[in-house]
Design an enzyme around this catalytic site. Structure first.
Site, mmCIF file in Angstrom:
data_model
loop_
_atom_site.group_PDB
_atom_site.id
_atom_site.type_symbol
_atom_site.label_atom_id
_atom_site.label_comp_id
_atom_site.label_asym_id
_atom_site.label_seq_id
_atom_site.Cartn_x
_atom_site.Cartn_y
_atom_site.Cartn_z
ATOM 1 N N PHE A 136 61.526 6.078 0.108
ATOM 2 C CA PHE A 136 61.119 6.487 -1.235
ATOM 3 C C PHE A 136 60.484 7.869 -1.144
ATOM 4 O O PHE A 136 59.456 8.041 -0.471
ATOM 5 C CB PHE A 136 60.103 5.443 -1.737
ATOM 6 N N HIS A 346 32.026 -6.022 17.742
ATOM 7 C CA HIS A 346 32.564 -5.944 19.109
ATOM 8 C C HIS A 346 31.799 -4.936 19.994
ATOM 9 O O HIS A 346 32.153 -4.755 21.167
ATOM 10 C CB HIS A 346 34.053 -5.559 19.092
ATOM 11 N N GLU A 370 50.086 5.764 -1.975
ATOM 12 C CA GLU A 370 50.489 5.029 -3.187
ATOM 13 C C GLU A 370 49.398 5.010 -4.261
ATOM 14 O O GLU A 370 49.166 3.986 -4.917
ATOM 15 C CB GLU A 370 50.972 3.628 -2.811
HETATM 16 C C1 LIG Z 1 51.395 7.677 6.536
HETATM 17 C C2 LIG Z 1 51.793 8.064 5.132
HETATM 18 C C3 LIG Z 1 52.926 7.501 4.555
HETATM 19 C C4 LIG Z 1 53.328 7.888 3.267
HETATM 20 N N1 LIG Z 1 54.510 7.395 2.754
HETATM 21 C C5 LIG Z 1 54.980 7.938 1.603
HETATM 22 C C6 LIG Z 1 56.301 7.603 1.136
HETATM 23 O O1 LIG Z 1 57.018 6.794 1.755
HETATM 24 N N2 LIG Z 1 56.764 8.198 0.006
HETATM 25 C C7 LIG Z 1 56.008 9.105 -0.707
HETATM 26 O O2 LIG Z 1 56.493 9.607 -1.717
HETATM 27 N N3 LIG Z 1 54.748 9.433 -0.285
HETATM 28 C C8 LIG Z 1 54.238 8.887 0.845
HETATM 29 N N4 LIG Z 1 52.979 9.243 1.291
HETATM 30 C C9 LIG Z 1 52.193 10.207 0.516
HETATM 31 C C10 LIG Z 1 50.999 9.602 -0.207
HETATM 32 O O3 LIG Z 1 51.421 8.758 -1.246
HETATM 33 C C11 LIG Z 1 50.126 10.778 -0.663
HETATM 34 O O4 LIG Z 1 49.479 11.274 0.519
HETATM 35 C C12 LIG Z 1 49.123 10.404 -1.731
HETATM 36 O O5 LIG Z 1 49.766 10.105 -2.934
HETATM 37 C C13 LIG Z 1 48.086 11.515 -1.980
HETATM 38 O O6 LIG Z 1 48.699 12.745 -2.162
HETATM 39 P P1 LIG Z 1 48.228 14.013 -1.302
HETATM 40 O O7 LIG Z 1 48.175 13.613 0.117
HETATM 41 O O8 LIG Z 1 49.069 15.160 -1.687
HETATM 42 O O9 LIG Z 1 46.741 14.258 -1.763
HETATM 43 P P2 LIG Z 1 46.218 15.097 -3.104
HETATM 44 O O10 LIG Z 1 46.930 14.590 -4.264
HETATM 45 O O11 LIG Z 1 46.354 16.539 -2.749
HETATM 46 O O12 LIG Z 1 44.728 14.686 -3.095
HETATM 47 C C14 LIG Z 1 43.740 15.227 -2.212
HETATM 48 C C15 LIG Z 1 42.386 14.649 -2.640
HETATM 49 O O13 LIG Z 1 42.084 15.071 -3.995
HETATM 50 C C16 LIG Z 1 41.796 13.935 -4.788
HETATM 51 N N5 LIG Z 1 42.218 14.158 -6.172
HETATM 52 C C17 LIG Z 1 43.424 14.563 -6.640
HETATM 53 N N6 LIG Z 1 43.393 14.609 -7.990
HETATM 54 C C18 LIG Z 1 42.167 14.216 -8.381
HETATM 55 C C19 LIG Z 1 41.513 14.061 -9.643
HETATM 56 N N7 LIG Z 1 42.150 14.301 -10.783
HETATM 57 N N8 LIG Z 1 40.232 13.632 -9.642
HETATM 58 C C20 LIG Z 1 39.556 13.379 -8.486
HETATM 59 N N9 LIG Z 1 40.124 13.528 -7.260
HETATM 60 C C21 LIG Z 1 41.404 13.932 -7.211
HETATM 61 C C22 LIG Z 1 42.579 12.788 -4.141
HETATM 62 O O14 LIG Z 1 42.057 11.529 -4.534
HETATM 63 C C23 LIG Z 1 42.383 13.115 -2.674
HETATM 64 O O15 LIG Z 1 41.128 12.636 -2.263
HETATM 65 C C24 LIG Z 1 52.543 8.830 2.541
HETATM 66 C C25 LIG Z 1 51.378 9.367 3.109
HETATM 67 C C26 LIG Z 1 51.015 9.017 4.393
HETATM 68 C C27 LIG Z 1 49.803 9.662 5.000
#
Ligand SMILES: Cc1cc2nc3c(=O)[nH]c(=O)nc-3n(C[C@H](O)[C@H](O)[C@H](O)COP(=O)(O)OP(=O)(O)OC[C@H]3O[C@@H](n4cnc5c(N)ncnc54)[C@H](O)[C@@H]3O)c2cc1C
Length: 389
Positions: A136, A346, A370
């Site tokens: 996805f 632990h 997610e």
């Molecule tokens: C191991 C792993 C597997 C994953 N698998 C998938 C996958 O299969 N498919 C897929 O599409 N994605 C996947 N992801 C991505 C994941 O869903 C995103 O990392 C997640 O949605 C957050 O997006 P970002 O990392 O860009 O963080 P950002 O959106 O850049 O957020 C950074 C920080 O800002 C905060 N923030 C953002 N907006 C606001 C707001 N309005 N108010 C307050 N705080 C805010 C967030 O809560 C976070 O703390 C995966 C990620 C990892 C690490």
């Protein structure tokens, strides 16, 4: 302790009086399989000494992914709460396998809800049976929580769409042969199915992660990736809504996964607290250790009830968006606390034993993936304020 424990069985009986025996047979057989084939492999998956492919395929063959889907597509036609409980059990056995399966099934859910008859015929049975592994792709290098800023485009040219851009942190990337991908068309974010191999579909390096190390995560690159126009899922411009709906359901499952992770950390802590001695008695005799055990158990049981409540609303056709997010926020944060307390119980062995601290490392992903806790709190409050009007 059996993975399909007496406690889990009792909840199934309470949720599904009259039908629970059939559900319990499915869960108990899956639990026995997980105990034998997945649980012992889990430390090796974390250490990079075993591949996820074989146990995941075997799990597909056991019918894990088929649970919530209609019989006409090869599913078992069972309630969503039964599937969520199966994911909890898998989170207990190995969280990274559970993550891979959960994402795969989110694509199946998307196909069922929004796919055309032709797309369902071609892909759904294959995904449900696990013959096709799915992935996805929504997140991008510069667009996560705010997916409206996605930069990946899909331009219609003749009878094809040409996709350009990239998706970041994608689970099952490189291994999957079907990608549900979101890209902007002239009408806005849209959803596409991209089959691998495709000359315009490339993958980045497998990313090194804190936890969930059995699952593969990497960048997916679309470099003039041509797909037939029939690869568009549903309507152009509606992809953003589809992604949101798919993720609402997936959050229930992520909450279940975290309850499973917490349960194994808790079970290990109980066993250790009874056997480790300090000041002439087992540490389980000390009140401060007992407080930790009481809080861990209360959190796990509350998380389980929350995800099952959201799952029941979903299977009864109600609006479960707030409840799914509440379950995810609560269970993922509870899980971090429970796994942290497991390390504390632990002592030095908690800090130095991979097989114990990997539960905290695995759980750490899920207040982010997610839907971050911050963004989900916004969603819950928005929903509840509108309900109160
Ligand atoms: C191991 C792993 C597997 C994953 N698998 C998938 C996958 O299969 N498919 C897929 O599409 N994605 C996947 N992801 C991505 C994941 O869903 C995103 O990392 C997640 O949605 C957050 O997006 P970002 O990392 O860009 O963080 P950002 O959106 O850049 O957020 C950074 C920080 O800002 C905060 N923030 C953002 N907006 C606001 C707001 N309005 N108010 C307050 N705080 C805010 C967030 O809560 C976070 O703390 C995966 C990620 C990892 C690490």
């Amino acid at each position: 302790m059996a993975i399909y424990s007496a406690e889990r069985r009792r909840l199934m009986e309470m949720l599904h009086p009259g039908r629970h025996q059939v559900f319990s047979e499915v869960l108990s057989s899956l639990g026995a399989f997980m105990e034998k084939e997945i649980l012992p492999l889990s430390p090796k998956l974390d250490a990079g000494e075993a591949s996820i492919a074989k146990p995941r395929k075997a799990l597909f063959e056991q019918g894990m992914t088929a649970i919530p889907f209609p019989v006409q597509y090869g599913g078992l036609g069972l309630p969503f709460s039964v599937y969520a409980m199966a994911v909890e059990m898998l989170g207990n056995a190995d969280a990274s396998v559970a993550l891979s399966v959960e994402i795969h099934n989110a694509v199946a859910e998307g196909l069922l809800r929004y796919g055309s008859d032709g797309q369902r015929k071609k892909h759904l049975a294959a995904v449900i049976s696990g013959k096709t592994l799915a992935s996805f792709g929504l997140t991008e290098p510069a667009s996560g929580s705010d997916s409206s800023t996605m930069a990946t485009t899909a331009e219609k040219k003749g009878g094809e769409y040409v996709i350009n851009g990239s998706k970041m942190f994608i689970t099952n990337a490189g291994e999957a042969s079907l990608y549900m991908v979101f890209a902007k068309t002239a009408k806005g974010p849209s959803c596409f199915l991209v089959e691998a191999p495709n000359p315009g579909l490339k993958f980045g390096k497998d990313l090194k992660k804190l936890g969930m190390r059995g699952s593969k995560t990497s960048e997916v690159i679309f470099d003039g990736c041509r797909v037939p126009e029939g690869s568009l899922v549903g309507q152009e411009g509606e992809g953003g809504e589809y992604a949101k709906e798919i993720l609402h359901g997936a959050r229930i499952v992520v909450a279940a996964l975290n309850v499973g992770i917490s349960q194994i950390a808790y079970d290990k802590s109980i066993a250790y607290a009874k056997s480790r001695k300090a000041f002439g008695k087992p540490i389980s005799e000390f009140q401060l250790i007992r407080e930790k055990i009481a809080d861990m158990k209360t959190g796990i049981d509350a998380g389980r009830l929350m995800y099952l409540y959201a799952a029941r609303i979903k299977e009864m056709g109600g609006d479960y968006t707030s409840e799914a997010s509440q379950a995810k926020v609560y269970a993922t944060e509870m899980s971090l606390k429970a796994c942290d307390e497991a390390i504390q119980i632990h002592g030095g062995y908690g800090y130095t034993t991979d097989d114990l601290h990997r539960h905290w490392r695995d759980a750490r992903l899920l207040t982010i993936g997610e839907g971050t806790s911050e963004v989900l709190r916004m969603l819950i409050s928005r929903k509840e304020l509108s309900r109160a009007q």
